[in-house]
Design a protein around this motif. Sequence first.
Motif, PDB file in Angstrom:
ATOM      1  N   MET A 209      17.092  18.256 -28.483  1.00 15.47           N
ATOM      2  CA  MET A 209      18.033  17.740 -27.598  1.00 15.47           C
ATOM      3  C   MET A 209      18.476  18.726 -26.332  1.00 15.47           C
TER       4      MET A 209
ATOM      5  N   LEU B 104       8.937  11.724 -35.648  1.00 16.24           N
ATOM      6  CA  LEU B 104       8.510  10.525 -36.265  1.00 16.24           C
ATOM      7  C   LEU B 104       7.037  10.284 -36.357  1.00 16.24           C
TER       8      LEU B 104
ATOM      9  N   LYS C  93      26.465  -0.340 -34.938  1.00 16.44           N
ATOM     10  CA  LYS C  93      26.040   0.146 -36.223  1.00 16.44           C
ATOM     11  C   LYS C  93      24.516   0.993 -36.485  1.00 16.44           C
ATOM     12  N   VAL C  94      23.814   0.724 -35.425  1.00 12.05           N
ATOM     13  CA  VAL C  94      22.511   1.536 -35.214  1.00 12.05           C
ATOM     14  C   VAL C  94      22.461   2.293 -34.114  1.00 12.05           C
ATOM     15  N   LEU C  95      23.940   2.553 -33.476  1.00 12.69           N
ATOM     16  CA  LEU C  95      23.533   3.675 -32.235  1.00 12.69           C
ATOM     17  C   LEU C  95      22.851   3.009 -31.033  1.00 12.69           C
TER      18      LEU C  95
ATOM     19  N   MET D 296       4.841   9.442 -29.794  1.00 14.28           N
ATOM     20  CA  MET D 296       5.475   9.989 -28.884  1.00 14.28           C
ATOM     21  C   MET D 296       6.161   9.140 -27.838  1.00 14.28           C
ATOM     22  N   PRO D 297       6.719   9.569 -26.800  1.00 16.70           N
ATOM     23  CA  PRO D 297       7.496   8.290 -26.003  1.00 16.70           C
ATOM     24  C   PRO D 297       6.441   7.611 -25.612  1.00 16.70           C
TER      25      PRO D 297
ATOM     26  N   ASP E 179      14.233   0.640 -31.767  1.00 17.77           N
ATOM     27  CA  ASP E 179      14.416   0.631 -33.361  1.00 17.77           C
ATOM     28  C   ASP E 179      13.449   0.876 -34.221  1.00 17.77           C
TER      29      ASP E 179
ATOM     30  N   ALA F   4      20.293   5.313 -29.272  1.00 18.69           N
ATOM     31  CA  ALA F   4      19.637   6.249 -29.952  1.00 18.69           C
ATOM     32  C   ALA F   4      18.170   6.103 -30.145  1.00 18.69           C
TER      33      ALA F   4
ATOM     34  N   ALA G  59      20.398   1.177 -31.043  1.00 17.65           N
ATOM     35  CA  ALA G  59      18.696   1.148 -31.007  1.00 17.65           C
ATOM     36  C   ALA G  59      18.335   0.079 -30.269  1.00 17.65           C
TER      37      ALA G  59
ATOM     38  N   GLY H 118      14.932   9.067 -27.112  1.00 14.95           N
ATOM     39  CA  GLY H 118      14.085   8.122 -27.075  1.00 14.95           C
ATOM     40  C   GLY H 118      13.867   7.250 -26.159  1.00 14.95           C
ATOM     41  N   GLY H 119      13.728   5.897 -26.578  1.00 17.53           N
ATOM     42  CA  GLY H 119      13.737   4.759 -25.728  1.00 17.53           C
ATOM     43  C   GLY H 119      15.193   4.664 -24.886  1.00 17.53           C
TER      44      GLY H 119
HETATM   45  N1  CAA Z   1      16.566   2.878 -34.670  1.00 17.45           N
HETATM   46  C1  CAA Z   1      17.169   2.176 -35.892  1.00 17.45           C
HETATM   47  N2  CAA Z   1      18.186   2.798 -36.544  1.00 17.45           N
HETATM   48  C2  CAA Z   1      18.779   3.754 -35.938  1.00 17.45           C
HETATM   49  C3  CAA Z   1      18.325   4.525 -34.718  1.00 17.45           C
HETATM   50  C4  CAA Z   1      17.117   4.025 -34.368  1.00 17.45           C
HETATM   51  N3  CAA Z   1      16.332   4.744 -33.497  1.00 17.45           N
HETATM   52  N4  CAA Z   1      19.048   5.678 -34.729  1.00 17.45           N
HETATM   53  C5  CAA Z   1      20.141   5.526 -35.629  1.00 17.45           C
HETATM   54  N5  CAA Z   1      19.827   4.411 -36.333  1.00 17.45           N
HETATM   55  C6  CAA Z   1      20.759   4.066 -37.395  1.00 17.45           C
HETATM   56  C7  CAA Z   1      20.656   4.902 -38.683  1.00 17.45           C
HETATM   57  O1  CAA Z   1      19.535   4.492 -39.370  1.00 17.45           O
HETATM   58  C8  CAA Z   1      22.113   4.692 -39.212  1.00 17.45           C
HETATM   59  O2  CAA Z   1      21.840   3.182 -39.860  1.00 17.45           O
HETATM   60  P1  CAA Z   1      22.598   3.261 -41.308  1.00 17.45           P
HETATM   61  O3  CAA Z   1      23.960   3.490 -41.328  1.00 17.45           O
HETATM   62  O4  CAA Z   1      22.460   1.806 -41.823  1.00 17.45           O
HETATM   63  O5  CAA Z   1      21.956   4.132 -42.220  1.00 17.45           O
HETATM   64  C9  CAA Z   1      23.028   4.333 -38.054  1.00 17.45           C
HETATM   65  O6  CAA Z   1      21.990   4.067 -37.015  1.00 17.45           O
HETATM   66  C10 CAA Z   1      23.741   5.631 -37.937  1.00 17.45           C
HETATM   67  O7  CAA Z   1      23.007   6.579 -37.598  1.00 17.45           O
HETATM   68  P2  CAA Z   1      23.135   8.193 -38.362  1.00 17.45           P
HETATM   69  O8  CAA Z   1      23.593   7.836 -39.891  1.00 17.45           O
HETATM   70  O9  CAA Z   1      21.523   8.592 -38.486  1.00 17.45           O
HETATM   71  O10 CAA Z   1      23.969   8.734 -37.408  1.00 17.45           O
HETATM   72  P3  CAA Z   1      24.163  10.322 -37.320  1.00 17.45           P
HETATM   73  O11 CAA Z   1      25.402  10.408 -36.408  1.00 17.45           O
HETATM   74  O12 CAA Z   1      24.049  11.223 -38.598  1.00 17.45           O
HETATM   75  O13 CAA Z   1      22.941  10.732 -36.141  1.00 17.45           O
HETATM   76  C11 CAA Z   1      21.278  10.738 -34.615  1.00 17.45           C
HETATM   77  C12 CAA Z   1      22.740  10.361 -35.176  1.00 17.45           C
HETATM   78  C13 CAA Z   1      20.868  12.132 -34.441  1.00 17.45           C
HETATM   79  C14 CAA Z   1      21.267  10.110 -33.280  1.00 17.45           C
HETATM   80  C15 CAA Z   1      20.329  10.083 -35.721  1.00 17.45           C
HETATM   81  O14 CAA Z   1      20.781   8.549 -35.966  1.00 17.45           O
HETATM   82  C16 CAA Z   1      18.865  10.027 -35.242  1.00 17.45           C
HETATM   83  O15 CAA Z   1      18.148  10.792 -35.490  1.00 17.45           O
HETATM   84  N6  CAA Z   1      18.456   8.702 -34.717  1.00 17.45           N
HETATM   85  C17 CAA Z   1      17.015   8.406 -34.419  1.00 17.45           C
HETATM   86  C18 CAA Z   1      16.764   8.988 -33.119  1.00 17.45           C
HETATM   87  C19 CAA Z   1      15.250   8.754 -32.684  1.00 17.45           C
HETATM   88  O16 CAA Z   1      14.271   9.189 -33.404  1.00 17.45           O
HETATM   89  N7  CAA Z   1      14.840   8.157 -31.656  1.00 17.45           N
HETATM   90  C20 CAA Z   1      13.637   7.767 -31.320  1.00 17.45           C
HETATM   91  C21 CAA Z   1      13.295   6.414 -31.675  1.00 17.45           C
HETATM   92  S1  CAA Z   1      11.600   6.282 -31.440  1.00 17.45           S
HETATM   93  C22 CAA Z   1      11.382   5.561 -29.867  1.00 17.45           C
HETATM   94  O17 CAA Z   1      12.572   5.542 -28.857  1.00 17.45           O
HETATM   95  C23 CAA Z   1       9.995   5.412 -29.162  1.00 17.45           C
HETATM   96  C24 CAA Z   1       9.603   4.967 -27.725  1.00 17.45           C
HETATM   97  O18 CAA Z   1       9.846   6.020 -27.131  1.00 17.45           O
HETATM   98  C25 CAA Z   1       9.003   3.727 -27.643  1.00 17.45           C
END
Ligand code: CAA
Length: 257
Positions: A164, A134, A23-25, A137-138, A66, A63, A27, A107-108
């Motif tokens: 990407m 966001l 549900k959250v790809l 940074m990574p 979280d 993705a 995460a 990301g992660g």
């Molecule tokens: N964390 C939590 N929830 C996430 C998530 C994440 N990283 N990525 C996606 N989700 C959730 C969405 O919130 C959504 O939940 P709801 O249905 O409850 O709204 C669900 O997964 C499906 O996602 P989308 O509706 O956004 O799907 P999409 O196909 O339209 O887009 C995507 C896909 C482009 C990957 C988009 O979900 C996105 O941009 N996700 C975030 C990517 C991101 O920024 N990742 C970096 C995270 S920060 C990190 O990783 C820090 C680090 O280095 C330690």
Amino acid sequence: MAYQTITTETRGPIGLITLNRPKVLNALNTELIGELCAAVDGYEADPKIGCMVITGSDKAFAAGADIKEMSDLTYIEAFSQNFGATLERIGKARKPIVAAVAGYCLGGGAELAMQCDIIIAAETAKFGQPEITLGIMPGMGGTQRLPRAIGKAKAMDMILTGRMMDAAEADSSGLVSRVVPAGDLLEEAIKVAEKIADHSLPIVMLAKESVNRSFETTLSEGVQVERRLFHSMFATGDQKEGMAAFLAKRSPQFRNR
Ligand code: CAA
């Protein structure tokens, strides 16, 4: 062991770990990272396992960290928990790990894939470090491992723009070892893992350690480490078996000793 956010399955000598928060790809929350590390610990300790494969779903390897779990984190919480450090367990595994990546690997998720030894990408794979979008940074090794994998220019491009990279670009940049049709991804990754697991496990582990040393040290020290590890292989039965089998024109029977 019953996991909530991953599934595990052994296929002969392969330990297959599938990230499972669809549900959250996929995460990466604290629970998933904890379970992933526990599964890797288990396969590391299991003498029947010669290689691991980590994969996700068709839509997403992962993705990223979280965002919901992270959004209210304070500095002192991030510092006190040493947020991001737990995932380093994957890169410290002594047995080889193949990442099989389809869909989003962001990301992660990308930082997890880069801690594996080989990344095999489906044509649908999309890699990125979008943290900059966001306001961060990574934080799980991306600023360090991405430039080592694809060079400074492309790493800066990815990390500062947050864009990407598709599978073809990831292949030509050296981030992944090969690109395969999406429907063949898991089968191809398992085949690679089986090929690795056919070899002597201690020799594979030493070869992995030696390659990884190249990222941590100078050339002359790395070559010295390599030579010492190479010399040590002549103390193993598997070296004797491998060379005897070659000379006798038969397949080797490695016994991991
Ligand atoms: N964390 C939590 N929830 C996430 C998530 C994440 N990283 N990525 C996606 N989700 C959730 C969405 O919130 C959504 O939940 P709801 O249905 O409850 O709204 C669900 O997964 C499906 O996602 P989308 O509706 O956004 O799907 P999409 O196909 O339209 O887009 C995507 C896909 C482009 C990957 C988009 O979900 C996105 O941009 N996700 C975030 C990517 C991101 O920024 N990742 C970096 C995270 S920060 C990190 O990783 C820090 C680090 O280095 C330690």
